[in-house]
Enzyme design. Structure first.
Site, PDB file in Angstrom:
ATOM      1  N   LYS A 202       0.859  -1.187   0.000  1.00 55.47           N
ATOM      2  CA  LYS A 202       0.000   0.000   0.000  1.00 55.47           C
ATOM      3  C   LYS A 202       0.895   1.237   0.000  1.00 55.47           C
ATOM      4  CE  LYS A 202      -3.695   2.230   2.669  1.00 55.47           C
ATOM      5  NZ  LYS A 202      -4.540   2.121   3.886  1.00 55.47           N
ATOM      6  N   LYS A 255      -2.096  -1.623  -3.784  1.00 59.83           N
ATOM      7  CA  LYS A 255      -2.950  -0.433  -3.771  1.00 59.83           C
ATOM      8  C   LYS A 255      -2.068   0.808  -3.877  1.00 59.83           C
ATOM      9  CE  LYS A 255      -6.270   1.984  -0.781  1.00 59.83           C
ATOM     10  NZ  LYS A 255      -6.871   2.045   0.564  1.00 59.83           N
TER      11      LYS A 255
END
Length: 336
Positions: A202, A255
Site C-alpha cells: 500500500k 494499492k
C-alpha cells in the site's frame, strides 16, 4: 525466420468474434469486489462530493437493498468501511460489539448468509480523532505511530469483525507485524477459517484523497509516509508481501492499482501461487468521472480498458467503485 507475408497477425484481429475467441485476458463479475461506505447516525444514503455516484449507506434496509441489487448483477464480494458516530485516540468505536461495522456485518450475514463474501476493512483511521492508522504517542513534542501498541488494537478490531460475521479480514494499516498479530488473535479464538486479505503493498498515494472525504479519515496532522510505501519503490513490495505471507496472509493486495501496474505484475510473478487483489482507488475513479463530465473520455470504454489492464497485469481480484457498472458492461460484451 518466417515472417510477412506468411505470418499476418492481423488475421486474428479482423472481427470482434475472432478477437474475443483469442483474447488472453478474461474478466468476469467474480473478479470484482465492491467497496461500500457505511455511516452511523444517518437514515438515508448520502452523496459524496468528490466521488460522483458513490453513496454512504446507513446500516439498515438501504444497505440491504444496495447489496442485493449488486448481488443480482453477479457481484458476490463486498468490502465494508465504517464511519462511526464518535471517535477517540484509541479507535474504541472500531472494536465495539455494536459498532457500525459490527452491526452491518451481522445484518448482511443474517440477510445473505453464504451467498456473499463479507470483507471487513480493518484499520483505525476512520475511528480515531487524529486519523492515523495506529496509536499515536509522543517523544517530547514529536509524535510517532507506536507500531507495537497499534497491532494490539488492530488484532482486537479484527476479532470483533470476525465475531460479527466477516468472512475475510483486510488489515490496511501497513503496521509491521499486523498480519501475524491478527492471525494469532483469530486462531486463538476459534476463527482459524477466517481469511486475511492483507493490504501488503500500500503506497503513500495522493490518489486516496476522495476516500478520505468519503470515510472522514484524513489525518488531523502529519502524513502516513512513515508506514505506507514510498511511490518510488517497487522491489520493496516483495519484502512486504513476503512478510505478510510468512505471517499468515491468504490473499495479497497492491494499492493503488491503475498507477502501479508494474508492481502488480512484479508481485504476481514472484508469488504466483497466492491470490492477488488490486484496489482501483478513489482518486483513480474520480479522475475518470471528471474526464467523462468534461466529454474527454467514453466512460464505458475507458473503465473497461483500465480494468482489463489491471487484470492483465496479474490481479485475480479487483476492488473497484465501478463494480456495479462493470458487471453490466461485462454482460453486454467488451468494446474491443
Amino acid at each position: 525466420m518466417v515472417g510477412y507475408p506468411r505470418i499476418r497477425p492481423r488475421r486474428l484481429r479482423q472481427s470482434k468474434n475472432i478477437r474475443d475467441s483469442v483474447a488472453e485476458t478474461r474478466l468476469t463479475a467474480d473478479n470484482l469486489i465492491l467497496p461500500v461506505f457505511i455511516k452511523d447516525g444517518i437514515s438515508q444514503p448520502e452523496e459524496i462530493g468528490s466521488m460522483p455516484g458513490i453513496l454512504r449507506y446507513p446500516p439498515n434496509d438501504h444497505l440491504i437493498k444496495f447489496v442485493d441489487e449488486n448481488f443480482n448483477k453477479g457481484i458476490t464480494k463486498v468490502v465494508v468501511f465504517g464511519i462511526p458516530s464518535f471517535k477517540d485516540n484509541i479507535a474504541s468505536s472500531a472494536f465495539q460489539k455494536d459498532g457500525v461495522i459490527q452491526r452491518s456485518l451481522r445484518l448482511l450475514k443474517q440477510t445473505f448468509g453464504e451467498k456473499i463474501v463479507l470483507i471487513a476493512d480493518e484499520c483505525t483511521d476512520e475511528y480515531t480523532s487524529h486519523g492515523h492508522c495506529g496509536i499515536v504517542n509522543y517523544r517530547g513534542s514529536n509524535y510517532y505511530i507506536d507500531n507495537d501498541e497499534s497491532i494490539k488494537v488492530h488484532a482486537k478490531i479484527a476479532l470483533s469483525q470476525a465475531e460479527a460475521g466477516a468472512d475475510v479480514i483486510a488489515p490496511s494499516s501497513m503496521m509491521d507485524g499486523v498480519v501475524g498479530a491478527i492471525r494469532k488473535e483469530l486462531d486463538d479464538n476459534g476463527f482459524q477459517d477466517t481469511l486475511i486479505m492483507a493490504y501488503s503493498v500500500k503506497y503513500a498515494s495522493v490518489f486516496y484523497s476522495p476516500f478520505r472525504e468519503a470515510a472522514s479519515s484524513a489525518p488531523a496532522f502529519g502524513d502516513r509516509k512513515s508506514y505506507q510505501m514510498d511511490p518510488r519503490n517497487s522491489y520493496e513490495a516483495l519484502k512486504e508481501a513476503k512478510l505478510d505471507i510468512e505471517e499468515g496472509a491468504d490473499i495479497l493486495m497492491v494499492k493503488p492499482a491503475h498507477t502501479y501496474l508494474d508492481v502488480i505484475r512484479l508481485v504476481k510473478d514472484t508469488f504466483s501461487t497466492y491470490p492477488l487483489a488490486a484496489y482501483h482507488v478513489s482518486g483513480e475513479y474520480s479522475m475518470i468521472k471528471a474526464a467523462v463530465k468534461n466529454g474527454w473520455l467514453n466512460e464505458r470504454n475507458a473503465v473497461m480498458e483500465i480494468t482489463y489492464s489491471i487484470k492483465r497485469a496479474g490481479a485475480d481480484l479487483i476492488l473497484t467503485y465501478y463494480a456495479p457498472q462493470l458487471a453490466e458492461w461485462i454482460r453486454e460484451g467488451t468494446p474491443f
